[in-house]
Design an enzyme around this catalytic site. Structure first.
Site, PDB file in Angstrom:
ATOM      1  N   LEU A  19       0.830  -1.213   0.000  1.00  0.00           N
ATOM      2  CA  LEU A  19       0.000   0.000   0.000  1.00  0.00           C
ATOM      3  C   LEU A  19       0.863   1.261   0.000  1.00  0.00           C
ATOM      4  O   LEU A  19       0.343   2.358  -0.164  1.00  0.00           O
ATOM      5  CB  LEU A  19      -0.913   0.023   1.232  1.00  0.00           C
ATOM      6  CG  LEU A  19      -1.995  -1.047   1.274  1.00  0.00           C
ATOM      7  CD1 LEU A  19      -2.846  -0.875   2.529  1.00  0.00           C
ATOM      8  CD2 LEU A  19      -2.875  -0.969   0.038  1.00  0.00           C
ATOM      9  N   LYS A 193     -15.081  -1.336   5.946  1.00  0.00           N
ATOM     10  CA  LYS A 193     -15.043  -2.484   6.866  1.00  0.00           C
ATOM     11  C   LYS A 193     -13.650  -3.125   6.972  1.00  0.00           C
ATOM     12  O   LYS A 193     -13.194  -3.430   8.078  1.00  0.00           O
ATOM     13  CB  LYS A 193     -16.103  -3.518   6.425  1.00  0.00           C
ATOM     14  CG  LYS A 193     -16.417  -4.616   7.445  1.00  0.00           C
ATOM     15  CD  LYS A 193     -17.164  -4.139   8.687  1.00  0.00           C
ATOM     16  CE  LYS A 193     -18.464  -3.504   8.442  1.00  0.00           C
ATOM     17  NZ  LYS A 193     -19.695  -4.057   8.811  1.00  0.00           N
ATOM     18  N   CYS A 385      27.685  -1.336 -13.711  1.00  0.00           N
ATOM     19  CA  CYS A 385      28.157  -2.570 -13.100  1.00  0.00           C
ATOM     20  C   CYS A 385      28.257  -3.685 -14.144  1.00  0.00           C
ATOM     21  O   CYS A 385      29.122  -3.611 -15.000  1.00  0.00           O
ATOM     22  CB  CYS A 385      27.298  -2.932 -11.898  1.00  0.00           C
ATOM     23  SG  CYS A 385      28.258  -3.837 -10.677  1.00  0.00           S
ATOM     24  N   GLU A 409      33.322 -14.519 -14.714  1.00  0.00           N
ATOM     25  CA  GLU A 409      32.060 -14.926 -14.071  1.00  0.00           C
ATOM     26  C   GLU A 409      31.237 -15.787 -15.040  1.00  0.00           C
ATOM     27  O   GLU A 409      30.553 -16.720 -14.637  1.00  0.00           O
ATOM     28  CB  GLU A 409      31.242 -13.675 -13.678  1.00  0.00           C
ATOM     29  CG  GLU A 409      29.863 -14.004 -13.092  1.00  0.00           C
ATOM     30  CD  GLU A 409      29.008 -12.773 -12.782  1.00  0.00           C
ATOM     31  OE1 GLU A 409      29.414 -11.642 -13.109  1.00  0.00           O
ATOM     32  OE2 GLU A 409      27.913 -12.946 -12.214  1.00  0.00           O
ATOM     33  N   ARG A 466      31.541  -8.458  -7.662  1.00  0.00           N
ATOM     34  CA  ARG A 466      32.638  -9.331  -7.299  1.00  0.00           C
ATOM     35  C   ARG A 466      33.798  -9.153  -8.302  1.00  0.00           C
ATOM     36  O   ARG A 466      34.949  -9.205  -7.950  1.00  0.00           O
ATOM     37  CB  ARG A 466      32.115 -10.771  -7.386  1.00  0.00           C
ATOM     38  CG  ARG A 466      32.617 -11.698  -6.342  1.00  0.00           C
ATOM     39  CD  ARG A 466      31.781 -12.972  -6.305  1.00  0.00           C
ATOM     40  NE  ARG A 466      30.780 -12.891  -5.275  1.00  0.00           N
ATOM     41  CZ  ARG A 466      29.484 -13.071  -5.450  1.00  0.00           C
ATOM     42  NH1 ARG A 466      29.009 -13.332  -6.650  1.00  0.00           N
ATOM     43  NH2 ARG A 466      28.653 -12.991  -4.442  1.00  0.00           N
ATOM     44  N   HIS A 511      27.471   1.866  -8.709  1.00  0.00           N
ATOM     45  CA  HIS A 511      26.038   2.101  -8.937  1.00  0.00           C
ATOM     46  C   HIS A 511      25.672   3.555  -8.613  1.00  0.00           C
ATOM     47  O   HIS A 511      25.292   3.852  -7.479  1.00  0.00           O
ATOM     48  CB  HIS A 511      25.203   1.187  -8.042  1.00  0.00           C
ATOM     49  CG  HIS A 511      25.285  -0.249  -8.391  1.00  0.00           C
ATOM     50  ND1 HIS A 511      24.344  -0.884  -9.173  1.00  0.00           N
ATOM     51  CD2 HIS A 511      26.194  -1.188  -8.071  1.00  0.00           C
ATOM     52  CE1 HIS A 511      24.679  -2.156  -9.310  1.00  0.00           C
ATOM     53  NE2 HIS A 511      25.798  -2.373  -8.649  1.00  0.00           N
ATOM     54  N   GLU A 513      23.105   5.090  -9.372  1.00  0.00           N
ATOM     55  CA  GLU A 513      21.663   5.241  -9.148  1.00  0.00           C
ATOM     56  C   GLU A 513      21.296   5.288  -7.667  1.00  0.00           C
ATOM     57  O   GLU A 513      20.298   5.894  -7.290  1.00  0.00           O
ATOM     58  CB  GLU A 513      20.879   4.121  -9.854  1.00  0.00           C
ATOM     59  CG  GLU A 513      21.041   2.714  -9.293  1.00  0.00           C
ATOM     60  CD  GLU A 513      22.231   1.939  -9.852  1.00  0.00           C
ATOM     61  OE1 GLU A 513      23.167   2.568 -10.372  1.00  0.00           O
ATOM     62  OE2 GLU A 513      22.224   0.698  -9.740  1.00  0.00           O
TER      63      GLU A 513
END
Ligand code: GLN
Length: 538
Positions: A19, A193, A385, A409, A466, A511, A513
């Site tokens: 909400l 309600k 990144c 990676e 990493r 990052h 952002e």
């Protein structure tokens, strides 16, 4: 403010999840901050993970990283974007962390042979974590948002802990309960309600809300609010509505119009310092409203089904578009769907392209194709990144001629590990153990696009990764036209690369952002959006 005893506001939710408790908490915090108080917001999350770092973004949206390297709930991003004050590890506490702390204490014998129980040991640990925001961080007001919905089994210990705190703190603590007033379109009726039931559930746990915030799709009449006030033992002016708005940044103003800040100050016996000064905030909203021309940005990533996975990037783009007097038109492009054959079609409308962060193999070839398109067609580009790493891989494969270059990676046995683990990381296998997390310095080279954006030589930016640019290849890159424009002043690690011959091609390992806020848009996003606008008008 010296000598003010910290006040605590607890925000709970009922009827349904999502909400917007975080936005209500952030809005009240903003208003109190604009009246001269130091305010922070804390999130209590009822799940058993120690932190959201290992959670799949599909489950929980983005993982937000603080300056001190905590991997936290995305609500902390809202808190920082609203308040412009950094949060820390202490601002996000999960059930997992509470239990871990208690079990560690038990193992050390700190409970002196007592039976360790949810009450008082777990609840005391929760209380200690809430009070830390006042005792350690010395905020005037601490707003603590309790995740989940009242009635959930998981959140019971949190609810019990704040019930006890209210008892101990008296007027220094208050409760805000956020509920939903659904609209039944068949009968054109708004229903109260569920709110009444939800307040009953709170009362069963010993908590009487001081303020009710009713989320609704439609305006709620005075009569309806009076009715809710009567049924729920709340003062009529303390029943506040939160009707859907176009931008979450309008919510503080909606709350101010209904005096939510004054109600809170009255309940908490906070002295009036000065009127709320929301001038800068309102001019941001006006800019946002008045911007009619669009800037088209394509965001290429693998989690686009759930835009919350890119929450901070989207907000940072929004801030930058607004301050550049444009409306953001965002095209989320699924990296798995991008191929050499369709890339031109998919990205043809983009004034600027961002390649998103991420982990693992899925979708990376699409990201590489998107980078290549941006580079070859000179479309303003920002890699973040993993996006930065893919721009480095793309350059290796297609400019340097390093066949099969990759990040280790993705491919352990690549002949050109242009993105790699650093030597000192290689023997650590524990997930998270090798991550570079939190704020690190970055030294910017003068005369570069990055320097033009920041306007200074030394900045700090947050990391969560990493793998690193493999500096063994730096001369190959620089000779071929991709330069390191930002490096870590202590370790020499490459933090920003750019291609000076292009209009705006800048990739960062960190990052940016995470640190863009409503009143302080991030310089790299500002420069990227500006370059995208210039590109579209050419
Ligand atoms: N997977 C990459 C790494 O670990 C990038 C992480 C990210 O984009 N946040 O280095």
């Amino acid at each position: 403010m010296a000598d003010l005893e910290t006040r605590y506001v607890f925000v709970t939710g009922g009827v349904a999840s999502s909400l917007g408790k975080g936005v209500i908490a952030a809005s009240l915090a903003k208003l109190l901050q604009s009246r001269g108080y130091s305010v922070t917001i804390q999130k209590l999350d009822p799940y058993l993970n120690i932190d959201p770092g290992t959670l799949n973004p599909y489950e929980h949206g983005e993982c937000y990283v603080t300056d001190d390297g905590a991997e936290t709930d995305l609500d902390l991003g809202h808190y920082e974007r609203f308040l412009n004050v950094p949060t820390s590890q202490d601002n996000n506490v999960t059930t997992g962390r509470i239990y871990r702390n208690v079990i560690n204490k038990e193992r050390k014998g700190e409970y002196l042979g007592k039976t360790v129980q949810i009450i008082p040991h777990i609840t005391d640990e929760i209380k200690r974590n809430i009070m830390l925001m006042g005792t350690r961080h010395k905020f005037d007001v601490v707003i603590t948002e309790i995740g989940g919905t009242v009635g959930d089994i998981e959140s019971l210990p949190f609810i019990e802990a704040v019930r006890q705190l209210k008892w101990e703190l008296g007027y220094r603590a208050m409760f805000i309960h956020l509920t939903l007033v659904p609209y039944l379109s068949a009968s054109h009726e708004l229903k109260t309600k569920p709110t009444q039931h939800s307040v009953k559930a709170l009362l069963e746990n010993g908590i009487q809300p001081d303020v009710l915030v009713l989320r609704s799709e439609h305006d709620l009449s005075v009569d309806l609010r009076k009715k809710v006030a009567r049924f729920c033992n709340v003062e009529p002016d303390a029943v506040v509505q939160s009707v859907d708005v176009k931008s979450i940044y309008e919510v503080p103003i909606k709350m101010m119009e209904q005096h939510l800040d004054e109600i809170a100050m009255r309940k908490l016996q906070l002295p009036m310092k000065h009127e709320a000064d929301m001038g800068d905030w309102i001019s941001f909203l006006e800019k946002q409203k008045n911007a009619s021309e669009k800037v088209n940005i394509a965001l290429v990533g693998k989690y686009i089904e759930l835009p919350d996975a890119y929450k901070s990037i989207i907000e940072a783009l929004n801030h930058a578009a607004t301050y550049n007097n444009k409306k953001l038109s965002l095209n989320l492009v699924h990296s798995e769907s991008v191929t050499e054959e369709n890339v031109a079609e998919k990205l043809k409308d983009a004034d600027g392209i961002i390649v998103a962060p991420g982990f693992g193999q899925r979708g990376i070839e699409g990201k590489i194709v998107a980078v290549k398109y941006a580079r070859e067609n000179d479309v303003p580009f920002m890699g973040i990144c993993l996006g930065m790493q893919m721009s480095v891989v793309e350059f290796a494969r297609n400019v340097l001629g390093f066949n099969m270059a990759n990040s280790s990676e993705m491919d352990h046995s690549t002949p050109y590990p242009v993105i790699d683990l650093m030597e000192n990381q290689k023997n650590i296998t524990n997930m998270g153990g090798t991550m570079r997390l939190g704020a690190y310095g970055c030294k910017i080279k003068k005369g570069t696009k990055a320097y033009e954006a920041y306007g200074k030589e030394l900045v700090k930016e947050r990391h969560r990764h990493r793998y690193e640019f493999n500096s063994k290849y730096i001369t190959d890159y620089e000779n071929a036209g991709m330069i390191a424009s930002g490096t870590n002043p202590d370790t020499g690690l490459v933090e920003i690369v750019e291609i000076p011959s292009l209009k705006w091609f800048v990739s960062c390992q960190f990052h940016p952002e995470y640190s863009s806020t409503v009143l302080k848009p991030h310089p790299l996003f500002m420069a990227f959006v500006k370059a995208s606008i210039d590109n579209s008008s050419n």
